[in-house]
Design an enzyme around this catalytic site. Structure first.
Site, PDB file in Angstrom:
ATOM      1  N   HIS A 111       0.863  -1.190   0.000  1.00  0.00           N
ATOM      2  CA  HIS A 111       0.000   0.000   0.000  1.00  0.00           C
ATOM      3  C   HIS A 111       0.894   1.234   0.000  1.00  0.00           C
ATOM      4  O   HIS A 111       1.875   1.284   0.733  1.00  0.00           O
ATOM      5  CB  HIS A 111      -0.864  -0.038   1.278  1.00  0.00           C
ATOM      6  CG  HIS A 111      -1.943   0.988   1.326  1.00  0.00           C
ATOM      7  ND1 HIS A 111      -1.698   2.320   1.573  1.00  0.00           N
ATOM      8  CD2 HIS A 111      -3.285   0.868   1.173  1.00  0.00           C
ATOM      9  CE1 HIS A 111      -2.864   2.981   1.564  1.00  0.00           C
ATOM     10  NE2 HIS A 111      -3.835   2.130   1.315  1.00  0.00           N
ATOM     11  N   CYS A 141      -3.855   2.916  -4.333  1.00  0.00           N
ATOM     12  CA  CYS A 141      -4.820   3.626  -3.482  1.00  0.00           C
ATOM     13  C   CYS A 141      -4.888   5.062  -3.979  1.00  0.00           C
ATOM     14  O   CYS A 141      -3.940   5.832  -3.814  1.00  0.00           O
ATOM     15  CB  CYS A 141      -4.363   3.557  -2.028  1.00  0.00           C
ATOM     16  SG  CYS A 141      -5.427   4.511  -0.931  1.00  0.00           S
ATOM     17  N   HIS A 161      -7.810   0.481  -4.271  1.00  0.00           N
ATOM     18  CA  HIS A 161      -8.597   1.208  -3.269  1.00  0.00           C
ATOM     19  C   HIS A 161      -9.089   2.484  -3.932  1.00  0.00           C
ATOM     20  O   HIS A 161      -8.265   3.337  -4.278  1.00  0.00           O
ATOM     21  CB  HIS A 161      -7.713   1.638  -2.093  1.00  0.00           C
ATOM     22  CG  HIS A 161      -7.356   0.522  -1.156  1.00  0.00           C
ATOM     23  ND1 HIS A 161      -6.623   0.744  -0.012  1.00  0.00           N
ATOM     24  CD2 HIS A 161      -7.658  -0.798  -1.167  1.00  0.00           C
ATOM     25  CE1 HIS A 161      -6.471  -0.412   0.638  1.00  0.00           C
ATOM     26  NE2 HIS A 161      -7.080  -1.360  -0.043  1.00  0.00           N
ATOM     27  N   ASP A 178     -12.764   2.729  -0.780  1.00  0.00           N
ATOM     28  CA  ASP A 178     -11.999   3.086   0.404  1.00  0.00           C
ATOM     29  C   ASP A 178     -12.844   4.062   1.219  1.00  0.00           C
ATOM     30  O   ASP A 178     -14.033   4.230   0.948  1.00  0.00           O
ATOM     31  CB  ASP A 178     -10.651   3.669  -0.056  1.00  0.00           C
ATOM     32  CG  ASP A 178      -9.591   3.570   1.013  1.00  0.00           C
ATOM     33  OD1 ASP A 178      -9.824   2.925   2.044  1.00  0.00           O
ATOM     34  OD2 ASP A 178      -8.498   4.137   0.809  1.00  0.00           O
ATOM     35  N   HIS A 179     -12.225   4.698   2.181  1.00  0.00           N
ATOM     36  CA  HIS A 179     -12.944   5.552   3.146  1.00  0.00           C
ATOM     37  C   HIS A 179     -14.220   6.191   2.592  1.00  0.00           C
ATOM     38  O   HIS A 179     -14.213   6.778   1.516  1.00  0.00           O
ATOM     39  CB  HIS A 179     -12.060   6.720   3.584  1.00  0.00           C
ATOM     40  CG  HIS A 179     -10.760   6.261   4.157  1.00  0.00           C
ATOM     41  ND1 HIS A 179      -9.785   7.135   4.531  1.00  0.00           N
ATOM     42  CD2 HIS A 179     -10.291   5.015   4.431  1.00  0.00           C
ATOM     43  CE1 HIS A 179      -8.754   6.441   5.004  1.00  0.00           C
ATOM     44  NE2 HIS A 179      -9.031   5.147   4.946  1.00  0.00           N
ATOM     45  N   TYR A 223     -14.950   4.099   7.818  1.00  0.00           N
ATOM     46  CA  TYR A 223     -15.450   2.752   7.524  1.00  0.00           C
ATOM     47  C   TYR A 223     -16.881   2.490   7.971  1.00  0.00           C
ATOM     48  O   TYR A 223     -17.207   1.417   8.462  1.00  0.00           O
ATOM     49  CB  TYR A 223     -14.484   1.697   8.100  1.00  0.00           C
ATOM     50  CG  TYR A 223     -13.199   1.662   7.324  1.00  0.00           C
ATOM     51  CD1 TYR A 223     -13.108   0.956   6.136  1.00  0.00           C
ATOM     52  CD2 TYR A 223     -12.087   2.388   7.738  1.00  0.00           C
ATOM     53  CE1 TYR A 223     -11.942   0.943   5.385  1.00  0.00           C
ATOM     54  CE2 TYR A 223     -10.911   2.379   7.001  1.00  0.00           C
ATOM     55  CZ  TYR A 223     -10.852   1.659   5.819  1.00  0.00           C
ATOM     56  OH  TYR A 223      -9.704   1.654   5.077  1.00  0.00           O
TER      57      TYR A 223
HETATM   58  C1  DNO Z   1      -6.694   3.082   5.899  1.00  0.00           C
HETATM   59  C2  DNO Z   1      -6.145   1.976   5.111  1.00  0.00           C
HETATM   60  C3  DNO Z   1      -4.754   1.614   5.585  1.00  0.00           C
HETATM   61  C4  DNO Z   1      -4.331   0.340   4.937  1.00  0.00           C
HETATM   62  C5  DNO Z   1      -2.930  -0.071   5.250  1.00  0.00           C
HETATM   63  C6  DNO Z   1      -2.531  -1.263   4.418  1.00  0.00           C
HETATM   64  O1  DNO Z   1      -7.847   3.225   5.967  1.00  0.00           O
HETATM   65  O2  DNO Z   1      -6.153   2.258   3.771  1.00  0.00           O
HETATM   66  O3  DNO Z   1      -4.759   1.478   6.965  1.00  0.00           O
HETATM   67  O4  DNO Z   1      -5.163  -0.698   5.359  1.00  0.00           O
HETATM   68  O5  DNO Z   1      -2.048   0.942   5.031  1.00  0.00           O
HETATM   69  O6  DNO Z   1      -1.460  -1.885   5.010  1.00  0.00           O
END
Ligand code: DNO
Length: 346
Positions: free
Chosen positions: A198, A236, A263, A308-309, A322
């Site tokens: 990531h 991401c 992501h 993602d978020h 989340y």
């Molecule tokens: C945050 C996530 C990160 C991700 C880590 C992967 O919301 O995108 O915490 O899980 O960096 O190792």
């Protein structure tokens, strides 16, 4: 692509049933949460996640994350033993059907934000980042705590770690990453697991901590350390995209065959090193979500994807980034983007 959703286990208020009701959802992204970084995950715990997910017609093929302990990143004396434990986790996860493992190599902090409940004018709230605020919270000079990280470290322990990394520097961190990859990737290959690092979030050094998975050039350097497909990336958009100098479309195009996990998150730039998280669709923020997905599809991407978020909307309270509602909206948007782009290609 396979649409997935992050699930924090049995205590997650976003239940498997709710996740399974999101249209076209194929699986969960999860982890064993009660073992400290560096420890070995029991097969029983791994199986429990898989069986719970399967009962809701969801697959468990992606882990996020198998955390890399600080001692590996620092290259400490016990790093070889911890790396062996890491390899054992890969073997056990593969045995129970996991195909992709997301991890990061960020010293000390994973993501960093200055605000966890930044208010938007529509009444929703989301995570936000303002470098000036973050720098004022430097744990080396003050006892102010960082949002999201308060309980994670004793202040003395944190200061010591920060000092160790300052001494290590970027090249030292690259060296330790190389040692890690050269041990782990052959095991992943043997087990048919794709490792997906990531990017650093945000993608620049902070508090004197080295950060290296930050730009297209550094990602290329990372791939060249072990030029195997299994040595891959989690693209991401919100993390890499926090630096407007990072061209996500170029990155997606160049590395599509090494991107195993995507992501999708949108952010809006509000100043220099200042941004807030917004709804997923392109018009909500500064990232060209359509452009990134199109570049990936056109270059053969066939990996796992997750929203993602999300923001907190409709009065929801939950784990920052989340909750259910906004991520579910993101998921259907993502499914639509892929369907339109994939069909448009034919
Ligand atoms: C945050 C996530 C990160 C991700 C880590 C992967 O919301 O995108 O915490 O899980 O960096 O190792």
């Amino acid at each position: 692509m396979k649409l997935t959703f992050r699930w924090y286990g049995e205590n997650d208020p976003v239940t498997l049933e709710k996740i399974s009701q999101i249209p076209t959802m194929t699986g969960v992204v999860s982890a064993v949460y009660d073992v400290k970084p560096g420890g070995i995950w029991s097969e029983e715990s791994i199986l429990k996640i898989k069986e719970s997910a399967n009962r809701h017609n969801l697959a468990f093929e992606v882990v996020e994350s198998v955390p890399v302990p600080e001692d590996i990143k620092l290259g400490s004396e016990n790093a070889p033993l911890l790396i062996e434990n890491y390899c054992e986790n890969i073997r056990r996860l593969a045995k129970h059907g996991v195909k992709c493992i997301c991890y990061n190599f960020m010293p000390v902090f994973d993501w960093l934000r200055s605000e966890l409940e930044h208010q938007h004018s529509d009444g929703s709230n989301a995570l936000a980042y303002d470098e000036n605020t973050v720098l004022a919270m430097n744990p080396l000079n003050s006892d102010l705590s960082l949002p999201g990280w308060d309980a994670s470290y004793e202040s003395g322990e944190l200061k010591l770690l920060l000092k160790k990394y300052e001494t290590l520097g970027e090249e030292g961190l690259w060296k330790n990453l190389e040692v890690f990859l050269k041990a782990v990737i052959p095991v992943a290959k043997e087990c048919d697991v794709n490792m997906a690092i990531h990017p650093d979030d945000p993608p620049w050094g902070i508090f004197g901590l080295p950060r290296i998975i930050t730009t297209k050039e550094n990602i290329r350097r990372f791939f060249d350390i072990v030029p195997e497909k299994n040595n891959g990336l989690t693209l991401c958009t919100g993390s890499l995209g926090a630096n407007p100098g990072n061209d996500l479309i170029e990155t997606a195009t160049e590395f599509a065959d090494r991107i195993h996990f995507l992501h999708l998150r949108n952010i809006k730039y509000t100043g220099i090193r200042k941004f807030e998280e917004v709804g997923h669709p392109t018009p909500c923020g500064s990232i060209d979500m359509y452009g990134v997905v199109k570049a990936l599809v056109e270059n053969g991407f066939d990996g796992y994807v997750r929203p993602d978020h999300g923001r907190m909307i409709w009065g929801e309270k939950g784990r920052y980034g989340y909750g259910l509602y906004d991520r579910a909206l993101g998921a259907t948007y993502i499914a639509g983007l892929f369907e339109a782009i994939e069909k448009g290609q034919k």
